[in-house]
Design an enzyme around this catalytic site. Structure first.
Site, PDB file in Angstrom:
ATOM      1  N   ASP A 160      -5.935   8.476  11.303  1.00 29.83           N
ATOM      2  CA  ASP A 160      -4.448   8.105  11.366  1.00 29.83           C
ATOM      3  C   ASP A 160      -4.131   8.562  12.936  1.00 29.83           C
ATOM      4  O   ASP A 160      -4.297   9.559  13.443  1.00 29.83           O
ATOM      5  CB  ASP A 160      -3.472   8.634  10.345  1.00 29.83           C
ATOM      6  CG  ASP A 160      -3.444   7.812   9.215  1.00 29.83           C
ATOM      7  OD1 ASP A 160      -3.431   6.626   9.327  1.00 29.83           O
ATOM      8  OD2 ASP A 160      -3.483   8.493   8.237  1.00 29.83           O
ATOM      9  N   GLU A 218       0.821  -1.038   0.028  1.00 31.22           N
ATOM     10  CA  GLU A 218      -0.119   0.139  -0.126  1.00 31.22           C
ATOM     11  C   GLU A 218       0.948   1.221   0.019  1.00 31.22           C
ATOM     12  O   GLU A 218       1.953   1.383   0.779  1.00 31.22           O
ATOM     13  CB  GLU A 218      -1.013  -0.040   1.321  1.00 31.22           C
ATOM     14  CG  GLU A 218      -2.231  -0.801   0.950  1.00 31.22           C
ATOM     15  CD  GLU A 218      -2.989  -0.762   2.276  1.00 31.22           C
ATOM     16  OE1 GLU A 218      -2.777   0.289   3.222  1.00 31.22           O
ATOM     17  OE2 GLU A 218      -3.863  -1.520   2.501  1.00 31.22           O
TER      18      GLU A 218
END
Ligand SMILES: Cc1ncc(COP(=O)(O)O)c(C=O)c1O
Lengths: 400, 278
Positions: free
Chosen positions: B60, B49
């Site tokens: 995040d 990724e």
């Protein structure tokens, strides 16, 4: 086909999957609980006996003459006094409504983001009243420049969490609140402070704030006429959408939003999202956003913490594009000067957010008067009081 | 068959779990990310990724948020991340997933991003803040270029929601089936793992519901937790995604050499753990 919660091409629900079910649950509560007589009864009783609604309309004759000495532009200047709400700003209308809803949904913990601290204070107040624990995220820069509100939130029993990332302002506080929510989503209610964010927040917040416009419109009619123009400052856009909503169908009434131009629209230090932004996605909604060619969000700037935000509620994006509302801007110094003008002329110390609306008032009134061939009846949303801004205003010289 | 689908068929045939490694591209520099990607592949990553750093990464935790800040400071943009992808593609046939927030895609333009991604050798896009209800335009643009869009499911996705995600993410003609990303817990990236064994069991159910490979991510920070999240060889998930734990090692390494060594060592550890028999 577009999903739920769109205003033309704007709005929607652009969030991590974990939050989608929580937003669905909130939207169900908005539709099933909010309109019930029991809920509305409880909310309106609190708005009356605790918040002090309805708030008055004040006619500002001295200020009108200072802005427009010859009387060519302003026929009448009316102020909708949201500064007289308990806690000193319109934010309490929203916070109280959302926290009653949180309680009905069985949520046991409240979080909020705040810029100027008015929404943080309003949420901490409603949480104290309803006996719910509350944490407020605030950018570290905003905690410095709005210190009195930090003290108020703490006195009210809320935990204020400083946010050190990014520009250390409202955008970053909202990032952090979203991170908290995604972690504690099952128990926690996120009380968003403006008519921004993912669906259903823009609709929910507008429905709780439209009492400003509904009351103001009724008061204007009692006095004999609708205003020609309605003016409000725009951060995320909740006080503006709250007063606009009631007049949206009145085609004779012009609607004006005033954004923060910071050091100037042609500098890179402003927060004029609708004037200078581009279509993007920030904090869950498709709307105008200040961002660069690569899609990175630009740090906004405004002397007023409550307007210092690079996004704006999606309903304003539509009102801008359809032309139903017009968005202008005022700089930091224009707002600071206006705050002093209003204080001297009317004996009202307004919030620096609100001061932006007053700073643009003269130009808007002249434009309206010209278009109509007669002086215009002006209605301004006085969204909040300025005690929290005394340090900033005094340092600038407003105390002289 | 699409490269990414082929990879899952091969893995399944070999009875192996997929190891998908996330890199925030541009941390510490665009050039270094290209080397680190190749290092991860050499050490046993089955898929990569490639993360586009975003200014406001609300999904995040602090580690990946810091990595994104460093990457932005180093000049990383969506288009430059794709340059890195094409450099990796020139050296390897490992499936590449472009991982991004939606705003960079929207601002650059969905059709353009799909076109550039295909030219760079990317196989699929994963957009963290784009639920399937909002993803139709991107799915069309990607399918036109032979690319997939990876859906996410979360512990909060109830049965009706899973069915809605499944329907809205059904692979379009010309697009690969790719995989489903199953988030192991409610939280941001990098939070401490909760019950990874349960996540592996959930993934198995998800695989039946979607009839597509399912990778488990979030909170995997060691060989042991990778093994736990992947589940039994015969069941569980099709593999795991590891991001924060690697970003932390890259952050703590003192030099470029040390960063490469850290990636090699850690990806190797994950690989060996995943290949252990039950
Ligand atoms: C007094 C006051 N007015 C206006 C605003 C701006 O918010 P909104 O645009 O949502 O009304 C704030 C925000 O903090 C505020 O405190």
């Amino acid at each position: 086909m577009l999903g739920a919660g769109y205003f033309g091409p704007f709005g929607g629900r652009f969030v991590a999957e974990t939050l989608v079910p929580a937003l669905e649950e909130l939207d169900r509560a908005r539709q099933d609980v909010l309109p019930t007589p029991a809920f509305q009864g409880e909310l309106h009783e609190l708005l009356r006996s605790y918040v002090g609604r309805p708030t008055p309309l004040t006619e500002a004759k001295r200020l009108a003459r200072r802005i427009d000495p010859d009387g060519d532009a302003i026929a009448e200047l009316l102020l909708k006094r949201e500064d007289l709400c308990h806690t000193g700003a319109h934010k309490i209308n929203n916070a109280l409504g959302q926290l009653l809803l949180a309680k009905a949904m069985g949520k046991t913990r409240i979080i909020a983001e705040t810029g100027a601290g008015q929404h943080g204070v309003a949420t901490a107040t409603a949480a104290a009243l309803l006996g719910l624990p509350c944490e407020v995220y605030q950018g570290a820069l905003d905690m410095e420049r709005q210190a009195p509100n930090v003290a108020r939130m703490r006195l009210l029993g809320a935990r204020v969490v400083p946010v050190e990332s990014g520009s250390r302002t409202l955008k970053d506080a909202m990032n952090e609140a979203l991170r908290d929510w995604v972690t504690n989503v099952r128990t926690t209610y996120y009380c968003v402070g403006s008519a921004a964010g993912p669906h259903p927040y823009p609709t929910l917040v507008a429905s709780l704030q439209r009492i400003i416009g509904d009351e103001a419109r009724a008061s204007c009619l009692d006095r004999g006429a609708l205003p020609d123009a309605v003016v409000a400052c725009v951060g995320g856009g909740s006080n503006a959408i709250g007063i606009f909503k009631a007049f949206e169908g009145d085609t004779s009434v012009s609607l004006y939003g005033v954004e923060a131009a910071g050091l100037g629209l042609d500098t890179d230090k402003h927060a004029a999202t609708l004037s200078r932004g581009r279509v993007g996605v920030l904090h869950g909604a498709k709307t105008y956003v200040l961002c660069d060619d690569a899609g990175q969000v630009i740090e906004a700037h405004s002397v007023s913490a409550g307007l210092d935000y690079p996004g704006v509620g999606p309903e304003h994006a539509r009102l801008r594009d359809t032309g139903r509302a017009t968005y202008v801007s005022a700089t930091d110094t224009e707002a600071l000067d206006a705050a002093r003008e209003v204080a001297r002329a009317e004996g009202i110390v307004v919030a620096l957010e609100t001061a932006h609306a007053f700073a643009a008032l003269g130009a808007i009134a002249r434009r309206e008067a010209e278009a109509r061939g007669r002086p215009a009846r002006m209605l301004v949303c006085l969204s909040g009081r300025g005690d929290k801004d005394l340090d900033t205003i005094t340092a600038y010289g407003g105390g002289k | 068959m699409h490269r990414i689908d082929q990879r899952f068929v091969e893995l399944r045939r070999a009875g192996r779990k997929a190891l998908c490694v996330y890199l925030c591209v541009g941390d510490p520099s665009l050039e270094a990310s290209g080397f680190l990607a190749l290092e991860a592949i050499d050490a046993g990553a089955d898929l990569l990724e490639l993360g586009v750093p975003f200014s406001d990464p609300t999904a995040d935790g602090p580690t990946l948020a810091r990595a994104a800040q460093r990457a932005i400071a180093a000049g990383a943009t969506l288009e430059r991340v794709l340059d890195v992808a094409s450099r990796v593609r020139a050296r390897s046939e490992v499936p590449l997933v472009l991982f991004t927030y939606y705003n960079p895609v929207l601002v650059v333009g969905e059709a353009k991003v799909a076109r550039l991604a295909r030219a760079a050798g990317v196989d699929a896009l994963l957009v963290v803040d784009l639920p399937p209800e909002e993803a139709a335009p991107l799915r069309d643009a990607c399918a036109a270029e032979g690319l997939g869009v990876v859906p996410l499911v979360s512990p909060t996705s109830h049965a009706a929601r899973i069915e809605a995600i499944r329907r809205a993410s059904t692979p379009l003609d010309g697009a690969p089936r790719a995989f489903v990303y199953s988030i192991s817990m409610t939280g941001v990236t990098g939070a401490s793992p909760s019950d990874l064994a349960a996540a592996a069991r959930d993934a198995e159910g998800m695989r039946r519901a979607f009839d597509r490979p399912v990778l488990v991510g979030f909170g995997i920070d060691s060989g042991a937790s990778a093994k736990l999240a992947a589940g039994e060889v015969s069941g569980g998930a099709d593999g795991v995604v590891v991001g924060t734990a690697l970003a932390r090692r890259i952050e703590q390494a003192a030099s470029g050499d040390e960063q490469r060594r850290a990636v090699r060592t850690f990806v190797g550890e994950l690989r060996r753990a995943l290949d252990l028999p039950d």
